[in-house]
Design an enzyme around this catalytic site. Structure first.
Site, PDB file in Angstrom:
ATOM      1  N   LYS A 232      94.174 148.975  13.255  1.00  0.00           N
ATOM      2  CA  LYS A 232      94.140 147.528  13.041  1.00  0.00           C
ATOM      3  C   LYS A 232      94.870 147.133  11.769  1.00  0.00           C
ATOM      4  CE  LYS A 232      90.571 145.962  16.066  1.00  0.00           C
ATOM      5  NZ  LYS A 232      89.172 146.227  16.338  1.00  0.00           N
TER       6      LYS A 232
ATOM      7  N   LYS B  54      98.355 151.106  28.790  1.00  0.00           N
ATOM      8  CA  LYS B  54      97.112 150.382  28.990  1.00  0.00           C
ATOM      9  C   LYS B  54      97.392 148.902  29.199  1.00  0.00           C
ATOM     10  CE  LYS B  54      92.664 149.777  26.780  1.00  0.00           C
ATOM     11  NZ  LYS B  54      91.945 149.795  25.526  1.00  0.00           N
TER      12      LYS B  54
ATOM     13  N   LYS C  27      95.993 142.427  26.580  1.00  0.00           N
ATOM     14  CA  LYS C  27      95.973 140.978  26.776  1.00  0.00           C
ATOM     15  C   LYS C  27      97.278 140.324  26.354  1.00  0.00           C
ATOM     16  CE  LYS C  27      91.037 140.544  26.844  1.00  0.00           C
ATOM     17  NZ  LYS C  27      89.823 140.624  26.078  1.00  0.00           N
TER      18      LYS C  27
END
Ligand code: TRP
Length: 332
Positions: A113, A196, A199
């Site tokens: 992150k 994967k 979004k």
């Protein structure tokens, strides 16, 4: 004794096929069994990266509507919003004292992150696993269904539980066990060739996408020039389309297209894409209709959220009271 299962989902956007096959389906299976099931929307966790109040508000309601539309049954599962349970944040503070910085620094998700978001490295991000441990321990969960990427967080939860028990010389917290979602389930990859489904509009199909949008997205999914011979390994982008086909279509349809690849046939990608669109829409269309009905029913949604909070708080209050007592906080 009936065992407890807890899982949460961050309300960072609408649910997509990857969430459906990765998280929701496994939870639907569990709600049929003899467990105390708790499923919550981790809005506080979202705050580490998504801060717009209006967007957060509508995302929370959307995700709840979407989960219910997928079949999550609020009569069998306690559905609630994390921030409605203040005991979670109180336990979070207490667990922070059992969380060595050296351990948190090693968390893969934190490193990732800060790499993606170098301008917003906040302490909430750093202690994300402590908050997650509070979600789990406040209900003294036995099982936590999560994706592979959350496994390390669960290890930390187990560490905090056993540290608490040994520091206060009690057998209070259980060691929650991780149930990996994606072991048996199909992992849905992205349409852009990535591993994967995430979004972003280009690589995912949302459950609320209408037929025309699904068509457009699948038609523009990356492919190659076709197999270069018999029995060659599938290229990454074609593997992805086949993974989605495996999830949404019947085994014989899958076998038919797989055989086209194996025999090295050419010029069938357009058919494959047409088939994908048809079968995806078969899955998403009924869900989509239900989503709209639920989202429009404000009174129903409010009741689900309020009832869920009440039920979850009942347990949470008891746990927190006992934890504080064991820690010496009981002055009157
Ligand atoms: N961190 C999880 C994710 O991003 C969401 C989550 C928060 C969670 N608290 C939890 C999952 C507790 C299981 C249990 O997917």
């Amino acid at each position: 004794m009936v065992q407890t299962i807890v899982s949460g989902i961050r309300p960072t956007g609408n649910l997509h096929l990857g969430n459906y096959y990765g998280t929701i389906i496994s939870f639907l299976k569990m709600q049929k069994k003899e467990y105390n099931c708790y499923f919550f929307i981790a809005d506080l966790h979202s705050l580490t990266t998504h801060t717009d109040p209006k967007i957060l508000y509508s995302n929370v309601r959307n995700v709840i509507s979407e989960c219910i539309a997928c079949g999550l049954d609020h009569e069998k599962v306690v559905i609630y919003v994390q921030s409605d349970i203040p005991e979670i944040t109180q336990l979070y503070l207490l667990l922070n004292m059992l969380a060595p910085i050296s351990e948190l620094k090693k968390t893969v998700s934190f490193k990732e992150k800060i790499r993606k978001n170098p301008d917003n490295i906040n302490a909430g991000l750093f202690t994300y696993p402590v908050l997650m441990a509070s979600d789990i321990l406040i209900l003294n969960a036995d099982y936590v269904p999560v994706g592979e990427d959350q496994k390390q967080h669960l290890e930390l939860t187990r560490n905090y539980a056993s540290r608490f028990n040994s520091r206060y010389n009690v057998k209070f917290f259980k060691q929650p066990t991780c149930i990996l979602n994606n072991e048996k389930l199909i992992k849905i990859p992205g349409l852009d060739g990535s591993q994967k489904m995430g979004k972003s509009d280009k690589n995912c199909i949302y459950l609320i996408d209408r037929h025309e949008i699904v068509e457009k997205k699948i038609r523009s999914a990356i492919t190659d020039n076709g197999p270069i011979g018999e029995n060659t390994p599938k290229t990454k982008c074609i593997k992805n389309l086949f993974a989605i086909l495996q999830a949404v279509s019947s085994p014989d349809v899958f076998a038919y297209y797989d055989n086209l690849w194996v025999t090295g046939a050419t010029k069938w990608y357009s058919d494959l894409k047409g088939q994908l669109v048809e079968d995806i829409v078969k899955v998403t269309d009924p869900i989509c209709k239900r989503i709209n009905d639920i989202r429009d029913n404000d009174a129903f949604l409010c009741k689900v959220i309020k009832d869920g909070a009440e039920k979850a708080r009942e347990i949470a209050k008891k746990t927190l009271r006992k934890v504080k007592e064991l820690m010496g906080f009981k002055y009157f």
